[in-house]
Design a protein around this motif. Structure first.
Motif, short mmCIF file in Angstrom:
data_model
loop_
_atom_site.label_atom_id
_atom_site.label_comp_id
_atom_site.label_asym_id
_atom_site.label_seq_id
_atom_site.Cartn_x
_atom_site.Cartn_y
_atom_site.Cartn_z
N GLY A 3 0.83 -1.19 0.00
CA GLY A 3 0.00 0.00 0.00
C GLY A 3 0.87 1.24 0.00
N LEU A 4 0.23 2.40 0.27
CA LEU A 4 0.98 3.63 0.32
C LEU A 4 1.95 3.62 1.48
N SER A 5 3.05 4.36 1.33
CA SER A 5 4.02 4.46 2.41
C SER A 5 3.45 5.32 3.53
N GLY A 6 4.07 5.21 4.72
CA GLY A 6 3.62 6.00 5.86
C GLY A 6 3.67 7.49 5.57
N LYS A 7 4.64 7.92 4.78
CA LYS A 7 4.78 9.34 4.45
C LYS A 7 3.55 9.85 3.71
N TRP A 8 3.08 9.09 2.73
CA TRP A 8 1.92 9.52 1.97
C TRP A 8 0.64 9.45 2.81
N HIS A 9 0.52 8.42 3.64
CA HIS A 9 -0.64 8.34 4.53
C HIS A 9 -0.68 9.54 5.47
N LEU A 10 0.47 9.93 6.00
CA LEU A 10 0.54 11.09 6.89
C LEU A 10 0.15 12.37 6.17
N LEU A 11 0.65 12.53 4.95
CA LEU A 11 0.34 13.73 4.17
C LEU A 11 -1.16 13.83 3.89
N THR A 13 -3.55 12.39 5.57
CA THR A 13 -4.26 12.57 6.84
C THR A 13 -4.24 14.04 7.27
N ILE A 14 -3.09 14.67 7.13
CA ILE A 14 -2.98 16.11 7.46
C ILE A 14 -3.92 16.93 6.59
N LEU A 15 -3.96 16.58 5.31
CA LEU A 15 -4.86 17.29 4.39
C LEU A 15 -6.31 17.10 4.81
N GLN A 16 -6.67 15.88 5.18
CA GLN A 16 -8.04 15.62 5.61
C GLN A 16 -8.38 16.37 6.90
N ALA A 18 -7.09 19.18 7.86
CA ALA A 18 -7.24 20.59 7.49
C ALA A 18 -8.63 20.84 6.90
N VAL A 19 -9.09 19.89 6.09
CA VAL A 19 -10.43 20.02 5.50
C VAL A 19 -11.50 19.95 6.58
N VAL A 20 -11.32 19.02 7.54
CA VAL A 20 -12.29 18.89 8.64
C VAL A 20 -12.34 20.17 9.47
N SER A 21 -11.18 20.78 9.72
CA SER A 21 -11.15 22.01 10.52
C SER A 21 -11.93 23.13 9.84
N LEU A 22 -11.94 23.12 8.51
CA LEU A 22 -12.69 24.15 7.79
C LEU A 22 -14.19 24.01 8.01
N SER A 23 -14.63 22.77 8.27
CA SER A 23 -16.07 22.55 8.45
C SER A 23 -16.59 23.20 9.71
N PHE A 24 -15.69 23.52 10.67
CA PHE A 24 -16.12 24.18 11.90
C PHE A 24 -16.11 25.70 11.77
N ALA A 25 -15.57 26.17 10.68
CA ALA A 25 -15.51 27.62 10.47
C ALA A 25 -16.87 28.15 10.03
N ASP A 26 -17.04 29.43 10.19
CA ASP A 26 -18.30 30.08 9.79
C ASP A 26 -18.24 30.38 8.30
N LEU A 27 -18.62 29.36 7.53
CA LEU A 27 -18.55 29.47 6.07
C LEU A 27 -19.93 29.29 5.46
N PRO A 28 -20.09 29.78 4.25
CA PRO A 28 -21.37 29.56 3.56
C PRO A 28 -21.64 28.05 3.39
N VAL A 29 -22.91 27.72 3.26
CA VAL A 29 -23.30 26.31 3.13
C VAL A 29 -22.60 25.65 1.95
N LEU A 30 -22.49 26.37 0.85
CA LEU A 30 -21.86 25.81 -0.35
C LEU A 30 -20.42 25.40 -0.07
N LEU A 31 -19.69 26.22 0.70
CA LEU A 31 -18.30 25.89 1.02
C LEU A 31 -18.23 24.68 1.95
N HIS A 32 -19.23 24.55 2.84
CA HIS A 32 -19.26 23.37 3.70
C HIS A 32 -19.41 22.09 2.87
N PHE A 33 -20.28 22.16 1.85
CA PHE A 33 -20.44 21.02 0.96
C PHE A 33 -19.14 20.74 0.19
N MET A 34 -18.47 21.83 -0.18
CA MET A 34 -17.21 21.65 -0.92
C MET A 34 -16.15 20.97 -0.05
#
Length: 282
Positions: A3-11, A13-16, A18-34
């Motif tokens: 499978g993927l190396s630990g380095k790619w899994h970590l990268l 995961t960090i990206l995911q 960051a995306v999850v943290s955006l869902s807690f921000a006060d953003l328009p509904v469309l951006l939440h869906f994005m």
């Protein structure tokens, strides 16, 4: 590598995260869906890449096994050629001393040994010869009679070498497994045979083996369901499905018969599979 190396899994995961943290921000509904789609897309990439790495790892493992079989076959041929003059000298000595019976017995043994290799590699391309030779040796070690009744080389099948090896290799391996089980249970020598000939634009490949009685529910779905096997837990049951998929991929037909403790697989493959594949695609 499965499978993927630990380095790619970590990268990823960090990206995911960051995306999850955006869902807690006060953003328009469309951006939440994005952000939701971005998270799902990242996970899809992770799964797709992992599966691709796994497939490549499996192909590499199979290639290494095939290379080992080819090396073993080459070594056997080289050893036979190396000893050839010694055998000729021994025969010459026996004949000079009028020991005709001993010479005949010696020659019979010698021819028998050479036939074991010759039957496997005659007219075959390297990778296919390696597979056939390895299966022949495996059957011989188990005390099983394996007969190659080939009007033409298995390499003549209009398939890529990797598909020929997977198709014939899986069929022979399964047959030897079943024959070995039958032989242990019945206390008699089991038999496996592979026949190949060409008729009316079709390559006809038949593999037969002695086998223990099989449950009807297993026989009915043997070439249809992944993971279905008549053998122990150490077997994954993928061989039969792989064989059928290869035959269908090249416009062929596969049928099998289980009767009187004998299992027979019959395969028909058109001599020109490329045209059939093109027609099916169109």
């Amino acid at each position: 590598m499965t499978g993927l190396s630990g380095k790619w899994h970590l990268l990823l995961t960090i990206l995911q995260l960051a995306v999850v943290s955006l869902s807690f921000a006060d953003l328009p509904v469309l951006l939440h869906f994005m952000t939701l789609f971005l998270f799902a897309g990242t996970e899809t990439i992770r799964l797709a890449a992992t599966n691709k790495f796994y497939a490549l790892s499996h192909e590499l493992e199979q290639a290494e096994k095939q290379q080992a079989h080819l090396n073993e076959t080459f070594k056997a041929v080289r050893n036979e050629r190396h000893d050839f003059l010694k055998h000729v000298s021994a025969l010459h000595f026996l004949l000079e001393h009028q020991k005709h019976d001993e010479a005949k017995a010696y020659l019979d043994d010698l021819v028998g040994e050479y036939e074991q290799t010759n039957l496997s590699i005659k007219g075959e391309r390297g990778i296919v010869a390696g597979m056939l030779h390895q299966q022949y040796k495996r059957a011989q070690t188990a005390g099983i009679t394996l007969v190659y009744d080939l009007d033409l080389p298995v390499s003549a099948l209009p398939l890529p070498d990797r598909h020929i090896v997977a198709l014939a290799g899986n069929l022979l391996s399964n047959s030897i497994d079943a024959a070995e089980e039958w032989q242990a249970a019945r206390g008699k020598q089991a038999e496996v045979s592979m026949q190949l000939y060409k008729k009316s634009g079709l390559y006809l490949l038949t593999v037969k083996n002695t086998t223990m009685p099989l449950p009807v529910n297993i026989v009915d779905r043997l070439f249809e369901v992944d993971g279905l096997t008549t053998k122990g837990e150490e077997h994954d049951g993928l061989g039969t499905r792989i064989a059928k998929d290869i035959v269908h991929k090249h416009g062929g037909y596969l049928d099998f018969v289980h009767k009187d403790e004998q299992f027979t697989v019959k395969i028909k493959i058109p001599s020109v599979t490329g045209d059939i594949q093109k027609e099916q695609k169109d």
